[in-house]
Design a protein around this motif. Structure first.
Motif, PDB file in Angstrom:
ATOM      1  N   GLY A  83      -6.712 -21.795   4.115  1.00  0.00           N
ATOM      2  CA  GLY A  83      -7.877 -21.180   3.720  1.00  0.00           C
ATOM      3  C   GLY A  83      -9.052 -22.156   4.006  1.00  0.00           C
ATOM      4  O   GLY A  83     -10.298 -21.637   3.557  1.00  0.00           O
ATOM      5  N   GLY A  84      -9.005 -23.197   4.687  1.00  0.00           N
ATOM      6  CA  GLY A  84     -10.192 -24.157   4.836  1.00  0.00           C
ATOM      7  C   GLY A  84     -11.486 -23.423   5.600  1.00  0.00           C
ATOM      8  O   GLY A  84     -10.823 -22.679   6.600  1.00  0.00           O
ATOM      9  N   LEU A  85     -12.523 -23.787   5.335  1.00  0.00           N
ATOM     10  CA  LEU A  85     -13.718 -23.211   5.982  1.00  0.00           C
ATOM     11  C   LEU A  85     -14.286 -24.015   7.109  1.00  0.00           C
ATOM     12  O   LEU A  85     -14.673 -23.416   7.981  1.00  0.00           O
ATOM     13  CB  LEU A  85     -14.774 -23.015   5.054  1.00  0.00           C
ATOM     14  CG  LEU A  85     -14.610 -22.130   3.564  1.00  0.00           C
ATOM     15  CD1 LEU A  85     -15.520 -21.831   2.974  1.00  0.00           C
ATOM     16  CD2 LEU A  85     -14.110 -20.738   4.080  1.00  0.00           C
ATOM     17  N   MET A 116      -6.517  -7.709   6.171  1.00  0.00           N
ATOM     18  CA  MET A 116      -5.465  -8.593   5.310  1.00  0.00           C
ATOM     19  C   MET A 116      -5.817  -8.737   3.951  1.00  0.00           C
ATOM     20  O   MET A 116      -4.889  -8.805   3.009  1.00  0.00           O
ATOM     21  CB  MET A 116      -5.106 -10.103   6.282  1.00  0.00           C
ATOM     22  CG  MET A 116      -4.523 -10.055   7.557  1.00  0.00           C
ATOM     23  SD  MET A 116      -4.418 -11.745   8.279  1.00  0.00           S
ATOM     24  CE  MET A 116      -3.516 -12.655   6.963  1.00  0.00           C
ATOM     25  N   ALA A 117      -7.061  -8.868   3.764  1.00  0.00           N
ATOM     26  CA  ALA A 117      -7.648  -9.097   2.660  1.00  0.00           C
ATOM     27  C   ALA A 117      -7.450  -7.832   1.635  1.00  0.00           C
ATOM     28  O   ALA A 117      -7.142  -8.124   0.549  1.00  0.00           O
ATOM     29  CB  ALA A 117      -9.143  -9.425   2.695  1.00  0.00           C
ATOM     30  N   ALA A 129     -10.437 -13.283  -1.757  1.00  0.00           N
ATOM     31  CA  ALA A 129     -11.733 -13.617  -1.822  1.00  0.00           C
ATOM     32  C   ALA A 129     -11.964 -14.685  -0.718  1.00  0.00           C
ATOM     33  O   ALA A 129     -12.945 -14.961   0.047  1.00  0.00           O
ATOM     34  CB  ALA A 129     -12.006 -14.351  -2.974  1.00  0.00           C
ATOM     35  N   ARG A 130     -10.931 -15.679  -0.392  1.00  0.00           N
ATOM     36  CA  ARG A 130     -10.987 -16.450   0.432  1.00  0.00           C
ATOM     37  C   ARG A 130     -11.091 -16.054   1.911  1.00  0.00           C
ATOM     38  O   ARG A 130     -11.823 -16.370   2.704  1.00  0.00           O
ATOM     39  CB  ARG A 130      -9.974 -17.430   0.442  1.00  0.00           C
ATOM     40  CG  ARG A 130     -10.200 -19.076   1.287  1.00  0.00           C
ATOM     41  CD  ARG A 130     -11.108 -19.612   0.397  1.00  0.00           C
ATOM     42  NE  ARG A 130     -11.178 -20.899   1.052  1.00  0.00           N
ATOM     43  CZ  ARG A 130     -12.215 -21.959   0.651  1.00  0.00           C
ATOM     44  NH1 ARG A 130     -13.249 -21.400  -0.213  1.00  0.00           N
ATOM     45  NH2 ARG A 130     -12.078 -23.218   1.264  1.00  0.00           N
ATOM     46  N   LEU A 131     -10.260 -15.023   2.199  1.00  0.00           N
ATOM     47  CA  LEU A 131     -10.144 -14.383   3.469  1.00  0.00           C
ATOM     48  C   LEU A 131     -11.698 -13.742   3.758  1.00  0.00           C
ATOM     49  O   LEU A 131     -12.086 -13.918   4.906  1.00  0.00           O
ATOM     50  CB  LEU A 131      -9.122 -13.073   3.565  1.00  0.00           C
ATOM     51  CG  LEU A 131      -7.722 -13.618   3.787  1.00  0.00           C
ATOM     52  CD1 LEU A 131      -6.629 -12.503   3.773  1.00  0.00           C
ATOM     53  CD2 LEU A 131      -7.366 -14.426   5.098  1.00  0.00           C
ATOM     54  N   LEU A 132     -12.322 -13.003   2.868  1.00  0.00           N
ATOM     55  CA  LEU A 132     -13.479 -12.709   2.871  1.00  0.00           C
ATOM     56  C   LEU A 132     -14.690 -13.347   3.231  1.00  0.00           C
ATOM     57  O   LEU A 132     -15.739 -13.317   3.880  1.00  0.00           O
ATOM     58  CB  LEU A 132     -13.958 -11.632   1.880  1.00  0.00           C
ATOM     59  CG  LEU A 132     -12.951 -10.215   1.598  1.00  0.00           C
ATOM     60  CD1 LEU A 132     -13.329  -9.492   0.296  1.00  0.00           C
ATOM     61  CD2 LEU A 132     -12.984  -9.539   2.945  1.00  0.00           C
TER      62      LEU A 132
END
Length: 217
Positions: A83-85, A116-117, A129-132
């Motif tokens: 989930g890196g940005l 998916m979230a 939260a990470r996906l969003l």
């Protein structure tokens, strides 16, 4: 030693080769067999609209590689549960810098992340939260690139310049709107709108393009 047009076409060929290699590697990353991954990569060069964009001087040439970049971002989340940005932000910035319409692939990935979230059985351990957050970062990067480019270009306007395209797409529609846009919509079916030298644009190539367009439609 090449003239501008030839050099630009060579760059387009480079974009196509990069997209073919990238698609092959991404599909192998998705655990597809060697034959299927190689076939998909080779198929890119056999699609008339892709061949057109890759052999003419146009900023549509990077579009296929932009699509591969979108698949790479999706693969990081689904296959690697990463989930890196930073990597999605950089890929999105590069894609948005080529042509605004190319961000459609990145926005498609954003839509997948949103679904998916809220899916309790999502195929990744990356949190909701990470996906969003990924979606917000990618959309934000697109906005920053667009506004930044607009500000940069607004200071480079040539005094008295009038675009030859001004008003071409804003002319009043006469009669029923369906009579105007429906026929043109049919002409833009994927695979049916392209230009290739008449010497090689045979009836077989045109039929193949329309067949692929029908499949993708």
């Amino acid at each position: 030693g090449q003239d501008f047009v030839t050099a630009a076409r060579l760059v387009g060929a480079g974009w196509l080769f990069g997209a073919m290699m990238g698609l092959y590697l991404i599909l192998r990353r998705w655990r597809l067999s060697f034959a299927y991954a190689l076939g998909a990569g080779v198929l890119l060069a056999l699609v008339p609209v892709v061949l057109h964009a890759s052999t003419t001087v146009t900023n549509d040439a990077p579009a296929m590689l932009c699509g591969v970049g979108a698949l790479f971002v999706l693969s990081r989340v689904v296959n690697d549960c990463n989930g890196g940005l930073w990597v999605p932000a950089v890929v999105t910035a590069v894609v948005a810098s080529t042509k605004v319409v190319s961000v459609a692939a990145m926005l498609g990935v954003c839509a997948v992340f949103i679904v998916m979230a809220f899916d309790g059985n999502r195929a990744t351990t990356v949190s909701r939260a990470r996906l969003l957050t990924l979606v917000l970062v990618m959309v934000g990067v697109i906005g920053v690139v667009y506004v930044g480019w607009d500000l940069l270009q607004s200071h480079r306007e040539i005094p008295g310049y009038h675009s030859p395209l001004a008003g071409a797409s804003t002319r009043p529609v006469a009669g029923i709107p369906f009579d105007d846009w429906l026929p043109s919509l049919a002409m833009q079916v994927p695979g049916g709108s392209y230009y290739i030298d008449p010497a090689i644009n045979s009836v077989y190539l045109r039929s193949w393009g329309l067949f692929l367009g029908g499949l993708t439609t």
